[in-house]
Design an enzyme around this catalytic site. Sequence first.
Site, PDB file in Angstrom:
ATOM      1  N   CYS A 169       3.847  -1.005 -12.465  1.00 29.67           N
ATOM      2  CA  CYS A 169       4.239   0.142 -13.334  1.00 29.67           C
ATOM      3  C   CYS A 169       5.490  -0.079 -14.004  1.00 29.67           C
ATOM      4  O   CYS A 169       6.358   0.541 -14.277  1.00 29.67           O
ATOM      5  CB  CYS A 169       4.402   1.455 -12.483  1.00 29.67           C
ATOM      6  SG  CYS A 169       5.721   1.444 -11.336  1.00 29.67           S
ATOM      7  N   ASP A 178       5.004  -8.611   5.649  1.00 31.74           N
ATOM      8  CA  ASP A 178       5.433  -9.150   4.408  1.00 31.74           C
ATOM      9  C   ASP A 178       4.059  -9.847   3.689  1.00 31.74           C
ATOM     10  O   ASP A 178       3.580 -11.000   4.440  1.00 31.74           O
ATOM     11  CB  ASP A 178       6.407 -10.248   4.539  1.00 31.74           C
ATOM     12  CG  ASP A 178       6.924 -10.843   3.159  1.00 31.74           C
ATOM     13  OD1 ASP A 178       6.304 -10.759   2.061  1.00 31.74           O
ATOM     14  OD2 ASP A 178       8.014 -11.130   3.045  1.00 31.74           O
ATOM     15  N   ASP A 237       1.802  -2.844   4.177  1.00 23.59           N
ATOM     16  CA  ASP A 237       3.136  -2.909   3.441  1.00 23.59           C
ATOM     17  C   ASP A 237       4.340  -3.388   4.439  1.00 23.59           C
ATOM     18  O   ASP A 237       4.178  -3.626   5.337  1.00 23.59           O
ATOM     19  CB  ASP A 237       3.597  -1.357   3.067  1.00 23.59           C
ATOM     20  CG  ASP A 237       4.361  -1.141   1.955  1.00 23.59           C
ATOM     21  OD1 ASP A 237       3.993  -0.772   0.885  1.00 23.59           O
ATOM     22  OD2 ASP A 237       5.829  -1.330   2.311  1.00 23.59           O
ATOM     23  N   PRO A 276       3.124   4.490  -0.787  1.00 25.50           N
ATOM     24  CA  PRO A 276       2.704   5.510   0.013  1.00 25.50           C
ATOM     25  C   PRO A 276       1.478   5.803   0.409  1.00 25.50           C
ATOM     26  O   PRO A 276       1.105   6.805   1.099  1.00 25.50           O
ATOM     27  CB  PRO A 276       3.719   6.653  -0.323  1.00 25.50           C
ATOM     28  CG  PRO A 276       3.668   6.368  -1.808  1.00 25.50           C
ATOM     29  CD  PRO A 276       3.617   5.145  -2.053  1.00 25.50           C
ATOM     30  N   GLY A 277       0.402   5.090  -0.355  1.00 20.43           N
ATOM     31  CA  GLY A 277      -1.118   5.138   0.129  1.00 20.43           C
ATOM     32  C   GLY A 277      -1.597   5.958  -0.840  1.00 20.43           C
ATOM     33  O   GLY A 277      -2.917   6.161  -0.598  1.00 20.43           O
ATOM     34  N   ASN A 278      -1.296   5.999  -2.196  1.00 20.99           N
ATOM     35  CA  ASN A 278      -2.086   6.705  -3.138  1.00 20.99           C
ATOM     36  C   ASN A 278      -3.454   5.724  -3.308  1.00 20.99           C
ATOM     37  O   ASN A 278      -4.713   6.466  -3.585  1.00 20.99           O
ATOM     38  CB  ASN A 278      -1.315   6.989  -4.266  1.00 20.99           C
ATOM     39  CG  ASN A 278      -0.428   8.334  -4.154  1.00 20.99           C
ATOM     40  OD1 ASN A 278      -0.728   9.273  -3.674  1.00 20.99           O
ATOM     41  ND2 ASN A 278       0.874   8.004  -4.552  1.00 20.99           N
ATOM     42  N   LYS A 279      -3.293   4.599  -3.917  1.00 17.55           N
ATOM     43  CA  LYS A 279      -4.212   3.703  -3.920  1.00 17.55           C
ATOM     44  C   LYS A 279      -5.184   3.674  -2.789  1.00 17.55           C
ATOM     45  O   LYS A 279      -6.495   3.332  -3.075  1.00 17.55           O
ATOM     46  CB  LYS A 279      -3.778   2.667  -4.728  1.00 17.55           C
ATOM     47  CG  LYS A 279      -3.119   2.791  -6.167  1.00 17.55           C
ATOM     48  CD  LYS A 279      -2.804   1.846  -7.006  1.00 17.55           C
ATOM     49  CE  LYS A 279      -2.001   2.134  -8.139  1.00 17.55           C
ATOM     50  NZ  LYS A 279      -0.285   2.877  -7.726  1.00 17.55           N
ATOM     51  N   ASP A 289      -0.766  -4.126  -6.044  1.00 19.52           N
ATOM     52  CA  ASP A 289       0.093  -2.979  -6.611  1.00 19.52           C
ATOM     53  C   ASP A 289       1.461  -3.405  -6.339  1.00 19.52           C
ATOM     54  O   ASP A 289       2.048  -2.683  -5.555  1.00 19.52           O
ATOM     55  CB  ASP A 289      -0.528  -1.732  -6.178  1.00 19.52           C
ATOM     56  CG  ASP A 289       0.371  -0.538  -6.959  1.00 19.52           C
ATOM     57  OD1 ASP A 289       0.195  -0.838  -8.271  1.00 19.52           O
ATOM     58  OD2 ASP A 289       0.532   0.471  -6.795  1.00 19.52           O
ATOM     59  N   ALA A 299       0.630  -1.121  -0.008  1.00 17.00           N
ATOM     60  CA  ALA A 299      -0.219  -0.041  -0.108  1.00 17.00           C
ATOM     61  C   ALA A 299       0.782   1.458   0.117  1.00 17.00           C
ATOM     62  O   ALA A 299       0.321   2.172  -0.546  1.00 17.00           O
ATOM     63  CB  ALA A 299      -0.812  -0.164   1.096  1.00 17.00           C
TER      64      ALA A 299
HETATM   65  C1  LIG Z   1       4.550   0.129  -6.285  1.00 17.89           C
HETATM   66  S1  LIG Z   1       4.644   0.398  -4.641  1.00 17.89           S
HETATM   67  C2  LIG Z   1       2.856   0.609  -3.986  1.00 17.89           C
HETATM   68  C3  LIG Z   1       2.192   1.807  -4.300  1.00 17.89           C
HETATM   69  C4  LIG Z   1       1.158   2.040  -3.685  1.00 17.89           C
HETATM   70  N1  LIG Z   1       0.325   0.966  -3.986  1.00 17.89           N
HETATM   71  C5  LIG Z   1       0.633   3.594  -4.019  1.00 17.89           C
HETATM   72  O1  LIG Z   1      -0.201   3.666  -4.884  1.00 17.89           O
HETATM   73  O2  LIG Z   1       0.721   4.618  -3.119  1.00 17.89           O
HETATM   74  C6  LIG Z   1       5.220  -1.208  -4.108  1.00 17.89           C
HETATM   75  C7  LIG Z   1       4.962  -1.319  -2.595  1.00 17.89           C
HETATM   76  O3  LIG Z   1       5.188  -2.794  -2.155  1.00 17.89           O
HETATM   77  C8  LIG Z   1       5.905  -2.861  -0.912  1.00 17.89           C
HETATM   78  N2  LIG Z   1       6.464  -4.057  -0.812  1.00 17.89           N
HETATM   79  C9  LIG Z   1       7.599  -4.777  -1.511  1.00 17.89           C
HETATM   80  N3  LIG Z   1       7.426  -5.989  -0.953  1.00 17.89           N
HETATM   81  C10 LIG Z   1       6.615  -6.237  -0.417  1.00 17.89           C
HETATM   82  C11 LIG Z   1       5.877  -7.394   0.262  1.00 17.89           C
HETATM   83  N4  LIG Z   1       6.580  -8.743   0.167  1.00 17.89           N
HETATM   84  N5  LIG Z   1       4.880  -7.554   1.063  1.00 17.89           N
HETATM   85  C12 LIG Z   1       4.089  -6.176   1.233  1.00 17.89           C
HETATM   86  N6  LIG Z   1       4.612  -5.185   0.463  1.00 17.89           N
HETATM   87  C13 LIG Z   1       5.630  -5.010  -0.018  1.00 17.89           C
HETATM   88  C14 LIG Z   1       6.908  -1.727  -1.076  1.00 17.89           C
HETATM   89  O4  LIG Z   1       7.442  -1.380   0.152  1.00 17.89           O
HETATM   90  C15 LIG Z   1       6.203  -0.412  -1.772  1.00 17.89           C
HETATM   91  O5  LIG Z   1       5.872   0.245  -1.015  1.00 17.89           O
END
Ligand SMILES: C[S@@+](CC[C@H](N)C(=O)[O-])C[C@H]1O[C@@H](n2cnc3c(N)ncnc32)[C@H](O)[C@@H]1O
Length: 494
Positions: free
Chosen positions: A245, A176, A149, A128-131, A193, A126
């Site tokens: 992305c 995780d 996250d 930084p939380g935009n979605k 995401d 999630a």
């Molecule tokens: C693309 S960003 C998400 C952006 C977010 N959805 C938004 O719209 O603001 C991917 C996120 O996945 C998290 N992440 C990476 N591995 C992860 C895991 N195994 N479990 C949960 N989160 C994870 C990262 O810390 C990062 O914040």
Amino acid sequence: MTRPLDPRARFPDREALAERIFSRYATIIDDADALFAALRRPLPQTLWANRLRISRERLAELLREDGLASTALPWWDQGLRLDAEARPGLHWGFFAGLFQVQEEVSMVPVTCLDPQPGDRVLDLCAAPGNKTAQIAVAMANRGTVVANDSSRGRIPAIRQTTKRLGLVNVSVTVRDGQGLHARAGGFDRVLVDAPCTCEGTFRKSRVPQIVADDVRQRTARIQQRLLTRAVSLTRPGGRIVYSTCTFSPEENEAVVDAVLRAHPGSLQVRPIRIPGLNHAPGLLHWGDQSFDPVLVGAARIWPHHNDSGGFFVVVLDKAATAPGPDEAAAFFRPAAAPDEWKQPFSERFGMSSAVWDGLQLVRRGGRHIHAISSDHQAPQAPAPDVLGLPMVRRKSLPLKPTTAAVLLLGHHASRNVVDLDAGQLGLYQRRETAVMEPDQLLRCSGPGHVIVRFRDQVIGLGQLIYDRETPTVWLHSFMPKAWGPVDAGSASGE
Ligand SMILES: C[S@@+](CC[C@H](N)C(=O)[O-])C[C@H]1O[C@@H](n2cnc3c(N)ncnc32)[C@H](O)[C@@H]1O
């Protein structure tokens, strides 16, 4: 609110870098000339109206009055597009929670998820939380959004966003996502995401990276485990959206194809069709690999399709007959906080008890009493790190509402409200003291906390200080220090 933004000027070798990154996709790009032309242009700024507070039309008017021209996104009724040079993250409306700055293409996955008021939704990755914010607003601040996250360091960004936008239906867990407990589940909708190699952020990335093959493969393995977990946490009949992305088929179609194969008969790809949004279909082949033909229903959004960044999105509907989570969901039961914590809102600001309809006040240690939607069902395991919005500081006398509380409820106040002029707004935002004119104090009952407004919008909390000798009334600003401006040029696809 503007600064030059021309990536070619700062990175003269970007063209060569673009050639190297995108030559890998020469066989799947529908219009290479249009793609490279888009990569050379600065990325337009985009944002969406927080419709819990303001309509898109009214927001566009407010921005225009401050010299920020915008056009409506054709495919989503909350979105606005501004020039690349615009800096909406510095506008006062941003701090008032009237809008969220977010890349246009990053708004697509939640539109596909289509969360409904009262749903129970998991945002597995999630920060930084935009979605998360998009989901919570789409659900009209009701029901349950669990924003998870794995990175604790990225959680404060989610908290700032929920506080600014006034989201009371969000709890935050730090785990995780590959191993999120089955008892957390039974979600109506899950968004994955996923962490990815971010090739789609080329246009706003300061230093675009060439991705090594082993990184791509390692990332794909994590993505597959995250999506598999999401499937098991979704209730039968629920929906999963998987997005990245990046353009890499290894992280997109290949991941979804593997998960489809592992769940025969349980998942159906719902074809993406959003009027006004252009995209290419999902791939059926990459190298010597073939994918399930249903993946044609996924969306590959290249930068030239909508003058945006790049994204991959697929919607999976889970069959009503598919197995649900292995265990029944268990919900977190927070301790209710007594009604006396509502006192500053009624006594100082004259709010009626009706403002608390649909909200529960809870306490869990820490410095604040929190508010959460009354139908919220956070998981018991993992227990939420953050539950709803902080409303009142517990050890303040007189009781001090938080800025988040004031932004959420301030429009219900019937007294102790002051309206600022443009000069005073600047002082308030810099946390400096402003002199109040007598006609600004007509609705104030004396020294103490006041709700501060600008152009009829609540912007925060202040304190009136009366100097009887001069005589002068001062407004002391409580603009939160942490609410720094957003650098809309940051390099993620979020
Ligand atoms: C693309 S960003 C998400 C952006 C977010 N959805 C938004 O719209 O603001 C991917 C996120 O996945 C998290 N992440 C990476 N591995 C992860 C895991 N195994 N479990 C949960 N989160 C994870 C990262 O810390 C990062 O914040």
